[in-house]
Each structure stands twice: as structure tokens, then as C-alpha cells.
Design a protein around this motif. Structure first.
Motif: not given
Lengths: 112, 112
Positions: B34, B36, B38, B42-44, B46, B88, B102, B104
Motif C-alpha cells: 500500500x 499512503x 500524509x 494529518x492522518x495517512x 490510502x 508511506x 509502515x 519510514x
């Protein structure tokens, strides 16, 4: 509804306080997660609930206590936290074994 | 030790260029990958997932997977300043039920 809702968005607590973080999803997902993210670091897995049962605990200290009252709700109870526990706490849900996770907006926690 | 590795960057590209983000993983049996995005604070979110070797395209994004070499990449065509974020890479371990780990993250900067 494709949202994961987290409350509160911000929380400041003392080391002797007890507080709870709440998470709710209405996507019918059966897996729910808590992640912790420190600044400039990737999210770190804390807990996984699958079908309302705790399936993964990543050796998280007992001052963090998860709870899954039903398939839509996930709580994280906090007690006697340390300043180093200050971080962004992220809730996520997933619809399947190989599915991606959908994150809520997070709770920014500061422990004084 | 199972790992997901990314170059932390920053990766700087001019507006309109192709941004190429790379990720390697250590668990040869992993099946699900996956990407992501970010934004700071804020939040990750998808943006792509890929399960099979080869390329998968979605709009300006292309994910590439090579299981033999254990790497996954993300190409962003016609990069925009709004693409500036941390990307990510995340992997579900073959033996880790619903355990998404995840990398880094790579910070991408797109200059106007």
C-alpha cells in the motif's frame, strides 16, 4: 459513509488522569486498529481487533487499555501516562485480510 | 527483523515532473502493498494498493511491484505542489494477520 471518526481531536492530560479516546466506523469493517505516531516517524501498531476480539497486542504497556464494545466502536482507555506517551493516536479500520486500512483524523495527545 | 525501507528524502521535483518513490521490504512472502499520503499534522490517506507483480495505474499515480526483487514503487506524473507530503509505503506481512507495517516515509517537495 467511508469515514472513521475519532474523538477528541486534541487532548491534554496530566500523568494522574484517566481519559478515553473513542473511534467509530460505519463501513461494516470487522477489523479495527490503534496506531501511535510520533512526529516525523511512521505509525506504529498498538492493537488490532478482529470481529470484536483482541487479535494483536504489540507489547503495549498496560497504561493503555483497548476496548471494542461492538463492531463499530473502538476505545482506548488511558491511565497514568508518561510525557513520552505524547503522540498522535490513530484509529483505523479494514474490510478484509488483505485490505488497506482507513484512518481517522487522529487524536493529538499531550501528557504533562 | 522484518523491515520496510524508504529513503527519507526530501525528494524535490519541479511542478509537472514525474516523482518516483521507492520502497523495499524484507518479508519475501508478503502479498499486499500500500501507499499512503500524509500531509503534515494529518492522518495517512490510502492512495494506492497493489497485490500482483507489474504496474497498476490510477489517474496520475502508478504503483509498481516486483516481488522477486522485493520492491514496490510509486510514480506520480505531472506532479503538483499539492502533492507535497510524506508518502508511506506499507506492507502486510505474510505471517502477520492483518498486521500492516509502515516504512519510514519519503518526504516529497514539489516546487512551482
Amino acid at each position: 459513509d467511508t469515514e472513521v471518526t475519532q474523538t477528541p481531536k486534541h487532548l491534554v492530560m496530566g500523568m494522574t488522569n484517566k481519559k478515553s479516546l473513542k473511534c467509530e466506523q460505519h463501513m461494516g469493517h470487522r477489523a479495527m486498529y490503534w496506531y501511535k505516531q510520533k512526529a516525523k516517524k511512521p505509525p506504529e501498531l498498538m492493537f488490532v481487533y478482529s470481529y470484536e476480539k483482541l487479535s494483536i497486542n504489540e507489547s503495549v504497556p498496560s497504561r493503555f487499555s483497548p476496548e471494542c464494545p461492538n463492531s463499530s466502536l473502538l476505545n482506548l482507555h488511558l491511565h497514568a501516562l508518561q510525557p513520552e506517551d505524547s503522540a498522535l493516536y490513530l484509529c483505523a479500520s479494514s474490510g478484509g485480510l488483505n485490505g488497506g486500512l482507513f484512518f481517522g483524523s487522529g487524536t493529538q495527545l499531550s501528557v504533562l | 527483523q522484518k523491515e520496510v525501507e524508504q529513503n527519507s528524502g526530501p525528494l524535490s521535483v519541479p511542478e509537472g515532473a514525474i516523482a518516483s518513490l521507492n520502497c523495499t521490504y524484507s518479508d519475501r512472502g508478503s502479498q499486499s502493498f500500500f501507499w499512503y499520503r500524509q500531509y503534515s499534522g494529518k492522518s495517512p490517506e490510502l492512495i494506492m494498493f497493489i497485490y500482483s507483480n507489474g504496474d497498476k495505474e490510477d489517474g496520475r499515480f502508478t504503483a509498481q511491484l516486483n516481488k522477486a526483487s522485493q520492491y514496490v514503487s510509486l510514480l506520480i506524473r505531472d506532479s503538483q505542489p499539492s502533492d507535497s507530503a510524506t508518502y508511506l509505503c506499507a506492507v502486510i506481512w505474510a505471517t502477520g494477520f492483518q498486521k500492516l507495517v509502515f516504512g519510514t516515509g519519503t518526504r516529497l517537495l514539489v516546487s512551482p
